[in-house]
Design a protein around this motif. Structure first.
Motif, PDB file in Angstrom:
ATOM      1  N   ILE A 151       9.782  -1.511   3.567  1.00 41.04           N
ATOM      2  CA  ILE A 151       9.924  -2.405   4.719  1.00 41.04           C
ATOM      3  C   ILE A 151       9.609  -3.856   4.343  1.00 41.04           C
ATOM      4  O   ILE A 151      10.221  -4.792   4.848  1.00 41.04           O
ATOM      5  N   PHE A 152       8.697  -4.042   3.390  1.00 45.82           N
ATOM      6  CA  PHE A 152       8.343  -5.412   2.991  1.00 45.82           C
ATOM      7  C   PHE A 152       9.476  -6.042   2.168  1.00 45.82           C
ATOM      8  O   PHE A 152       9.734  -7.241   2.282  1.00 45.82           O
TER       9      PHE A 152
ATOM     10  N   MET B 184      11.883  -7.406   4.538  1.00 45.91           N
ATOM     11  CA  MET B 184      11.435  -8.693   5.108  1.00 45.91           C
ATOM     12  C   MET B 184      11.755  -9.838   4.153  1.00 45.91           C
ATOM     13  O   MET B 184      12.220 -10.898   4.563  1.00 45.91           O
TER      14      MET B 184
ATOM     15  N   ASP C  47       0.088  -8.836  10.426  1.00 42.06           N
ATOM     16  CA  ASP C  47       0.209  -7.372  10.454  1.00 42.06           C
ATOM     17  C   ASP C  47       0.603  -6.942  11.877  1.00 42.06           C
ATOM     18  O   ASP C  47       0.081  -7.457  12.869  1.00 42.06           O
TER      19      ASP C  47
ATOM     20  N   ASN D 126      -5.113  -1.812  -0.568  1.00 44.66           N
ATOM     21  CA  ASN D 126      -5.169  -0.357  -0.676  1.00 44.66           C
ATOM     22  C   ASN D 126      -4.258   0.053  -1.820  1.00 44.66           C
ATOM     23  O   ASN D 126      -3.082  -0.329  -1.847  1.00 44.66           O
TER      24      ASN D 126
ATOM     25  N   GLY E 186      -5.327   4.787   0.473  1.00 43.03           N
ATOM     26  CA  GLY E 186      -4.759   4.630   1.814  1.00 43.03           C
ATOM     27  C   GLY E 186      -3.534   3.741   1.862  1.00 43.03           C
ATOM     28  O   GLY E 186      -3.156   3.246   2.923  1.00 43.03           O
ATOM     29  N   GLN E 187      -2.878   3.535   0.707  1.00 51.75           N
ATOM     30  CA  GLN E 187      -1.688   2.683   0.693  1.00 51.75           C
ATOM     31  C   GLN E 187      -0.519   3.395   1.354  1.00 51.75           C
ATOM     32  O   GLN E 187      -0.161   4.507   0.954  1.00 51.75           O
ATOM     33  N   GLU E 188       0.073   2.739   2.373  1.00 53.32           N
ATOM     34  CA  GLU E 188       1.210   3.328   3.082  1.00 53.32           C
ATOM     35  C   GLU E 188       2.527   2.678   2.682  1.00 53.32           C
ATOM     36  O   GLU E 188       3.550   3.342   2.620  1.00 53.32           O
TER      37      GLU E 188
ATOM     38  N   HIS F 102       0.411  -5.514  -1.417  1.00 49.44           N
ATOM     39  CA  HIS F 102       0.043  -6.417  -0.332  1.00 49.44           C
ATOM     40  C   HIS F 102      -1.475  -6.495  -0.230  1.00 49.44           C
ATOM     41  O   HIS F 102      -2.176  -5.516  -0.483  1.00 49.44           O
TER      42      HIS F 102
ATOM     43  N   HIS G 276      -4.521  -7.438   2.480  1.00 54.69           N
ATOM     44  CA  HIS G 276      -4.881  -7.634   3.880  1.00 54.69           C
ATOM     45  C   HIS G 276      -5.918  -8.753   3.931  1.00 54.69           C
ATOM     46  O   HIS G 276      -6.970  -8.650   3.294  1.00 54.69           O
TER      47      HIS G 276
HETATM   48  P1  AMP Z   1      -1.347  -0.180   3.772  1.00 52.38           P
HETATM   49  O1  AMP Z   1      -1.887   0.994   4.499  1.00 52.38           O
HETATM   50  O2  AMP Z   1      -2.388  -0.919   2.976  1.00 52.38           O
HETATM   51  O3  AMP Z   1      -0.116   0.172   2.955  1.00 52.38           O
HETATM   52  O4  AMP Z   1      -0.934  -1.211   4.885  1.00 52.38           O
HETATM   53  C1  AMP Z   1       0.343  -1.325   5.414  1.00 52.38           C
HETATM   54  C2  AMP Z   1       0.234  -2.285   6.565  1.00 52.38           C
HETATM   55  O5  AMP Z   1       1.535  -2.706   6.912  1.00 52.38           O
HETATM   56  C3  AMP Z   1      -0.407  -1.694   7.815  1.00 52.38           C
HETATM   57  O6  AMP Z   1      -1.559  -2.446   8.161  1.00 52.38           O
HETATM   58  C4  AMP Z   1       0.703  -1.827   8.866  1.00 52.38           C
HETATM   59  O7  AMP Z   1       0.207  -2.138  10.131  1.00 52.38           O
HETATM   60  C5  AMP Z   1       1.547  -2.939   8.291  1.00 52.38           C
HETATM   61  N1  AMP Z   1       2.938  -2.959   8.715  1.00 52.38           N
HETATM   62  C6  AMP Z   1       3.832  -1.930   8.673  1.00 52.38           C
HETATM   63  N2  AMP Z   1       5.029  -2.333   9.139  1.00 52.38           N
HETATM   64  C7  AMP Z   1       4.899  -3.642   9.469  1.00 52.38           C
HETATM   65  C8  AMP Z   1       5.774  -4.619  10.016  1.00 52.38           C
HETATM   66  N3  AMP Z   1       7.061  -4.346  10.318  1.00 52.38           N
HETATM   67  N4  AMP Z   1       5.306  -5.876  10.237  1.00 52.38           N
HETATM   68  C9  AMP Z   1       4.023  -6.168   9.941  1.00 52.38           C
HETATM   69  N5  AMP Z   1       3.147  -5.292   9.415  1.00 52.38           N
HETATM   70  C10 AMP Z   1       3.562  -4.041   9.196  1.00 52.38           C
END
Ligand code: AMP
Length: 118
Positions: free
Chosen positions: A3-4, A7, A28, A82, A88-90, A95, A97
């Protein structure tokens, strides 16, 4: 494609705070503090484990400018990345925070309840 990356390519919009040729900072979508910014490199890097010192040097300088723009350089802030599954990296695009705007607690880092950020 993450998703990033979309963007960065302009395929989806973000609430941008600052940008230069190499980095992008945006709010975020699910803030865990009054100010919660994500800072990313524009080149594809999976996570902190794969980033070069050169990119980190640029990212450091950019992050300091974002913090100053938001007034967090004076009040303070927290910077977190993360890394991987246990971290906890999603989103699999490096990135950081940047969290601030309130006095942040510390205990949440040892549990899985991210709602207790402040
Ligand atoms: P992480 O868990 O460290 O990978 O963090 C991923 C972050 O991306 C989370 O805090 C989400 O809230 C944020 N996130 C996911 N999709 C979007 C988006 N479209 N715009 C802004 N932040 C997002």
């Amino acid at each position: 494609m993450s998703i990033f990356s979309k963007m960065i390519d302009g395929e989806i919009s973000c609430n941008k705070v600052m940008e230069n040729d190499d980095f992008l900072a945006f709010h975020d979508i699910n803030p865990k503090a009054p100010i919660h910014i994500l800072i990313i490199p524009k080149i594809k890097i999976k996570n902190f484990q794969e980033v070069s010192p050169k990119t980190m040097a640029g990212l450091t300088s950019f992050t300091q400018k974002v913090a100053t723009l938001l007034g967090l350089d004076k009040s303070g802030y927290r910077l977190i990345t993360n890394n991987g599954s246990d971290g906890g990296q999603e989103v699999m695009h490096l990135h950081f925070h940047l969290l601030g705007g309130a006095k942040l607690s510390w205990g949440h880092l040892s549990d899985s309840n991210s709602k207790n950020f402040i």
